[in-house]
Design an enzyme around this catalytic site. Structure first.
Site, PDB file in Angstrom:
ATOM      1  N   LYS A  45      33.401  31.236  36.005  1.00  0.00           N
ATOM      2  CA  LYS A  45      33.074  32.089  37.119  1.00  0.00           C
ATOM      3  C   LYS A  45      33.182  33.590  36.579  1.00  0.00           C
ATOM      4  O   LYS A  45      33.993  34.047  35.882  1.00  0.00           O
ATOM      5  CB  LYS A  45      34.416  32.477  38.234  1.00  0.00           C
ATOM      6  N   TYR A  89      47.769  64.242  31.014  1.00  0.00           N
ATOM      7  CA  TYR A  89      48.153  64.511  32.429  1.00  0.00           C
ATOM      8  C   TYR A  89      49.217  64.108  33.237  1.00  0.00           C
ATOM      9  O   TYR A  89      49.629  63.542  32.365  1.00  0.00           O
ATOM     10  CB  TYR A  89      46.872  63.509  33.562  1.00  0.00           C
TER      11      TYR A  89
HETATM   12  C1  PLP Z   1      39.337  30.047  38.550  1.00  0.00           C
HETATM   13  C2  PLP Z   1      39.736  28.566  38.663  1.00  0.00           C
HETATM   14  C3  PLP Z   1      40.312  27.965  37.450  1.00  0.00           C
HETATM   15  C4  PLP Z   1      40.425  28.375  36.246  1.00  0.00           C
HETATM   16  O1  PLP Z   1      42.165  28.425  36.370  1.00  0.00           O
HETATM   17  P1  PLP Z   1      42.488  28.921  35.091  1.00  0.00           P
HETATM   18  O2  PLP Z   1      43.971  29.586  35.411  1.00  0.00           O
HETATM   19  O3  PLP Z   1      41.542  30.370  34.206  1.00  0.00           O
HETATM   20  O4  PLP Z   1      42.499  28.225  33.786  1.00  0.00           O
HETATM   21  C5  PLP Z   1      40.481  26.266  38.108  1.00  0.00           C
HETATM   22  N1  PLP Z   1      40.380  25.932  39.259  1.00  0.00           N
HETATM   23  C6  PLP Z   1      40.173  27.134  39.779  1.00  0.00           C
HETATM   24  C7  PLP Z   1      40.155  26.415  41.937  1.00  0.00           C
HETATM   25  C8  PLP Z   1      39.844  28.123  39.822  1.00  0.00           C
HETATM   26  O5  PLP Z   1      39.082  29.008  40.891  1.00  0.00           O
END
Ligand code: PLP
Length: 361
Positions: free
Chosen positions: A35, A253
């Site tokens: 994702k 800054y």
């Molecule tokens: C993003 C996600 C994962 C992966 O999680 P990590 O901590 O990056 O391993 C697993 N399950 C779901 C439902 C997610 O949304």
């Protein structure tokens, strides 16, 4: 000459980190979670090294289309399921598996016309309280799904809130086990933190996200090296100027850093518009020519300042590693930079800005 900033995606590291997930759960099948454009690494770049996974898990329908366009014929899972009824047409066309986390998604499925029944992952809310059916509602949802001709196999899923924390997974696992005890189907419960930190958990499908990208899911308790993970992303640039601060002079800054005595500083071509966290205050680690240094003062849009005391030979053109792999064997874990900025490696990877040119290595 283009501005010297660059991100490198390390394909070998992606493959290596995925292999670590397999080694941690040798009997399970592994979703490579891609994702958010493969956590900022780019789905098209990450595809080859991650295709040793059993499937790709993601959220976005457009990303699912990209995975199919790359030629992947194996499982693709939509982690939040569909967002509206007509998304199911794409699921049928591309043979996407999808999570079912609410009644409305079951209604949509019931009204969906498809030749091929869908594989679904029924999600239980075991305590995270974002998505999923409560223990009380789970069985009714399962029975409804099981009665639908649109549904093929039903798997069971939940997501941990604290797999990386001392409380761990016991409470949620007990709730999940109790609610699903006599329901058939494969289970998918482990994210990276559970996979690495709680290897006893039964998960027929593990969901390996952050660990594929070389960040420790439980930093700072453990670092990436502890888990045998290698950085999959490097952000590097060069010094474009040096300055000598006199005692009492400030940099940047807000003049938040003031030199106590004369010191040499470097100005690196990287700022928050590149995705470097503006909240990283004085003292955030950075490598100059592979030598560990610290940032000074506020990060600006296009530049940041570095204390060159540890690396007297540094000059304009010197290589600056913001995170990832530096010259020689030097490494600056993204988690350390994230920690200094009060965030996680996840956020830094995902926030890499579009203006940063990306190369693969
Ligand atoms: C993003 C996600 C994962 C992966 O999680 P990590 O901590 O990056 O391993 C697993 N399950 C779901 C439902 C997610 O949304």
């Amino acid at each position: 000459m283009p501005r010297p900033i660059q991100a490198l995606i390390h394909l070998d590291a992606l493959a290596h980190n995925l292999a670590r997930a397999r080694a941690a759960a040798p009997d399970a099948r592994v979703w490579a979670v891609v994702k958010a454009d493969a956590y900022g690494h780019g789905i098209e770049r990450a595809y080859e090294p991650l295709r040793a996974a059993d499937g790709f898990a993601l959220l976005d329908l457009a990303e699912a289309e990209r995975v199919r366009a790359l030629g992947w014929r194996g499982p693709v899972l939509l982690l939040e399921g569909v967002f509206e009824a007509r998304d199911l047409e794409l699921c049928s066309r591309l043979n996407l598996w999808h999570v079912v986390h609410c009644e409305q998604q079951i209604d949509w499925l019931g009204a969906h016309k498809t030749h091929q029944p869908h594989r679904v992952f029924l999600k239980m809310n075991s305590g995270m309280n974002r998505l999923g059916f409560t223990a009380a509602a789970l069985r009714t949802a399962w029975v409804r799904l099981n009665a639908l001709p649109q549904v093929d196999e039903i798997s069971l899923m939940t997501h941990f809130a604290e797999a990386d924390a001392p409380d761990g997974v016991a409470r949620q696992m007990a709730a999940f086990d109790a609610a699903t005890r006599d329901l058939p189907g494969e289970r998918s419960v482990s994210n990276s933190a559970a996979l690495l930190g709680h290897p006893g958990v039964r998960s027929d499908w593990v969901r390996a996200g952050i660990q594929c990208y070389g960040s420790a899911p439980d930093h700072p308790q453990h670092d990436a090296a502890h888990w045998g993970l290698r950085p999959a992303m490097t952000l590097r640039t060069r010094l474009i100027a040096t300055q000598v601060l006199g005692a009492g002079e400030t940099v940047g800054y807000g003049s938040t850093f003031r030199a106590e005595s004369p010191m040499r500083i470097g100005i690196a071509a990287c700022g928050y518009a590149d995705g470097y966290p503006r909240h990283a205050g004085t003292g955030t680690p950075v490598l100059v020519d592979g030598v560990r240094c610290r940032t000074l003062g506020r990060v600006s849009m296009d530049m940041l300042a570095i204390d060159l005391t540890p690396v007297a030979a540094a000059a304009p053109g010197s290589e600056v590693t913001l995170w990832g792999c530096g010259p020689g064997d030097s490494v600056l874990p993204i988690d350390e930079v994230a920690h200094a900025a009060g965030t996680l490696g996840y956020e830094l990877m995902c926030a890499l800005a579009r203006r940063v040119p990306v190369a693969v290595q």
